[in-house]
Write a protein that holds these residues in place. Structure first.
Motif, PDB file in Angstrom:
ATOM      1  N   VAL A 103       0.845  -1.199   0.000  1.00 42.68           N
ATOM      2  CA  VAL A 103       0.000   0.000   0.000  1.00 42.68           C
ATOM      3  C   VAL A 103       0.879   1.247   0.000  1.00 42.68           C
ATOM      4  N   LYS A 104       2.024   1.182   0.657  1.00 47.71           N
ATOM      5  CA  LYS A 104       2.922   2.334   0.754  1.00 47.71           C
ATOM      6  C   LYS A 104       3.655   2.610  -0.557  1.00 47.71           C
ATOM      7  N   ILE A 105       3.758   1.607  -1.416  1.00 48.12           N
ATOM      8  CA  ILE A 105       4.437   1.786  -2.696  1.00 48.12           C
ATOM      9  C   ILE A 105       3.430   2.358  -3.681  1.00 48.12           C
ATOM     10  N   MET A 142      -0.446   6.883   0.999  1.00 54.17           N
ATOM     11  CA  MET A 142       0.903   7.334   0.646  1.00 54.17           C
ATOM     12  C   MET A 142       1.532   8.158   1.765  1.00 54.17           C
ATOM     13  N   LEU A 143       0.688   8.777   2.583  1.00 51.61           N
ATOM     14  CA  LEU A 143       1.184   9.632   3.661  1.00 51.61           C
ATOM     15  C   LEU A 143       1.155   8.921   5.018  1.00 51.61           C
ATOM     16  N   SER A 144       0.921   7.613   5.007  1.00 53.44           N
ATOM     17  CA  SER A 144       0.787   6.872   6.270  1.00 53.44           C
ATOM     18  C   SER A 144       2.051   6.889   7.127  1.00 53.44           C
ATOM     19  N   THR A 172       3.447  12.581  16.032  1.00 51.82           N
ATOM     20  CA  THR A 172       2.102  12.045  15.859  1.00 51.82           C
ATOM     21  C   THR A 172       1.878  11.734  14.386  1.00 51.82           C
ATOM     22  N   PRO A 173       1.212  10.610  14.071  1.00 54.83           N
ATOM     23  CA  PRO A 173       0.908  10.333  12.666  1.00 54.83           C
ATOM     24  C   PRO A 173       0.049  11.448  12.057  1.00 54.83           C
ATOM     25  N   LEU A 174       0.327  11.772  10.815  1.00 51.10           N
ATOM     26  CA  LEU A 174      -0.382  12.838  10.114  1.00 51.10           C
ATOM     27  C   LEU A 174      -1.896  12.624  10.150  1.00 51.10           C
TER      28      LEU A 174
END
Length: 184
Positions: A28-30, A39-41, A52-54
């Protein structure tokens, strides 16, 4: 079949399933050309002194296939979010319009597609290593059991069949991801 052997097989299957789930998360990140909030995970933002996660400080949307918009819950976070996205080294150039951070996802170049394919292959290989480690652990546990040699051999064959199934699933995942990446 012996209960202990069944437990070992179930445990091995669980480990192999975990390797497959991890592969899904990594895939999923690719990115494959189309914008996605995932993509922003991996982006972490400085928020009241802690990382903190976005996704926990803003809404992340994809208004179209080439754009990601990030709307912070607090306006003062705009600059922080913009900096965090640049520092995450994802190859994005965020723009701040005063309300949102907008990211235009550029189309992939052929060179970048090949790079991403290599990355996907490396992730798939890691998943295969995880599956093989589960097989090795299961075989070791089977050998440590106090059961007949025939039962041990049959159990090892079952473990190998399970391993082959999961290696095949990893290959199928990889083929699908490669096709997605290389599709223009």
């Amino acid at each position: 079949m012996n209960e202990e052997i069944q437990f070992i097989l179930d445990s091995a299957k669980e480990s192999m399933e975990a390797a497959l789930k991890h592969l899904e998360k990594e895939f999923v990140k690719i990115r494959a050309g189309k914008a996605s909030p995932a993509m922003l995970s991996s982006v972490m933002v400085e928020y009241y002194g802690s990382q903190t996660p976005l996704s926990q400080v803003s809404n992340i949307n994809t208004p179209d296939g080439r754009t990601i918009s990030v709307q912070p819950w607090e306006k003062k976070m705009l600059q922080e979010i913009e900096t965090a996205i640049m520092n995450a080294n994802l190859g994005f150039n965020p723009m701040n319009n005063g309300d949102f951070v907008i990211i235009n996802v550029p189309p992939l170049t052929e060179e970048r597609r090949i790079q991403l394919t290599k990355q996907a292959k490396a992730e798939a290989e890691d998943a295969k290593v995880g599956v093989r480690n589960a097989r090795q652990e299961a075989n070791k546990e089977i050998r440590d059991l106090d059961v007949s040699e025939d039962l041990q051999k049959n159990a090892e064959v079952d473990v190998q069949e399970l391993t082959d199934q999961y290696i095949k699933k990893v290959d199928i995942f990889l083929a699908a991801k490669e096709a997605e990446i290389m599709k223009v």
